[in-house]
Design a protein around this motif. Structure first.
Motif: not given
Ligand code: GLN
Length: 280
Positions: A120, A171, A187, A213, A219-220, A223
């Motif tokens: 990111g 991604s 992130p 997020g 959530s990010e 990941k």
């Protein structure tokens, strides 16, 4: 109109509309309009401006009136030791994010040879600042935003780093390329329902993609941690920027994924902001 008059006029327009640093903003926008530095405008108060310069200035003042951040109006933001090109497609670099650079410099000596991945990357400020400080580091930056990749490549070129860095439009879930000694990431970590409470200048102008997020704010981060697991070398370092209330959960997530927590650093506002861990 001369520099002095136009500066005062800009200041008073911003002041009437309750912009918080009207004089400073007016100065910065004037410098940008005539492409001169502050020294020039202080030394030449009686210099007249042409209509084109005036037009550019008024256009910038009008955008500032609506709350657009100065960095987007001037297309630049200083971070660590350099200026970075920014526009509305990337988050404006924050001083708190410099904590990541500080930690990297503490961990690795000048001559270390390290493969570093930035997940990111935005305008590339974290990765490029690290590479500027450590001449034997090689960097990879990824971002889900195509525009961000164009901007980070542009910044790499400006900073003479194109030989040591690669940027990919990807991604985090799809990225499987390489193994890294060091992974860094800032992130998006703001809870979706809290986005509306951010400063208006942020929420109305900065990319939601770089802030959001998800429903719980994690959530990010989740990941990034899951993917880092595949991409990091054994004993590799993982440095993550987190939200002020996310330390406990992120620590747990990291430990579950086989990381040892080295430390958690507080930002300038005394909030937990940066977590350093090692893959074991
Ligand atoms: N620190 C940023 C802010 O204050 C958020 C950055 C992020 O979500 N990574 O808005």
């Amino acid at each position: 109109m001369n520099i002095e008059n136009i500066l005062n006029e800009g200041t008073s327009i911003l002041q009437k509309n309750r912009i918080s640093n009207p004089h400073l903003d007016s100065e910065i926008l004037l410098c940008s309009s005539i492409q001169r530095d502050k020294k020039y405008i202080i030394l030449n108060p009686k210099k007249n401006l042409n209509t084109n310069e005036l037009e550019i200035f008024y256009r910038l003042i009008n955008r500032r009136l609506k709350g657009e951040p100065i960095a987007y109006l001037t297309n630049k933001k200083e971070f660590w030791n350099d200026n970075f090109f920014v526009n509305k497609d990337v988050l404006i670099p924050r001083p708190d994010t410099e904590l990541i650079i500080e930690q990297v410099l503490k961990i690795y000596l000048k001559k270390s040879q390290v493969q570093v991945l930035d997940i990111g990357t935005g305008c590339g400020c974290i990765l490029l600042s690290i590479l500027r400080e450590r001449p034997n580091f090689y960097g990879t930056g990824i971002d889900v935003s195509k525009e961000s990749i164009n901007i980070s490549k542009f910044n790499a070129k400006q900073l003479n780093l194109i030989d040591r860095v690669k940027f990919f439009h990807s991604s985090v879930d799809n990225f499987i390329f390489g193994k890294y000694d060091l992974i860094v990431s800032n992130p998006p970590y703001i809870k979706l329902s809290n986005l509306k409470y951010l400063d208006k200048d942020i929420v109305n102008f900065e990319p939601k993609l770089a802030l959001n997020g998800g429903y719980d704010g994690f959530s990010e981060i989740r990941k990034v941690i899951n993917r880092a697991n595949i991409l990091i070398k054994k004993k590799g370092k993982f440095i993550l920027e987190i939200g002020f209330n996310q330390k406990k959960k992120v620590k747990n997530l990291l430990e579950k994924n086989g990381y040892y927590i080295n430390k958690v650093i507080k930002d300038y506002g005394n909030n937990d902001r940066c977590i350093i861990s090692t893959k074991i």
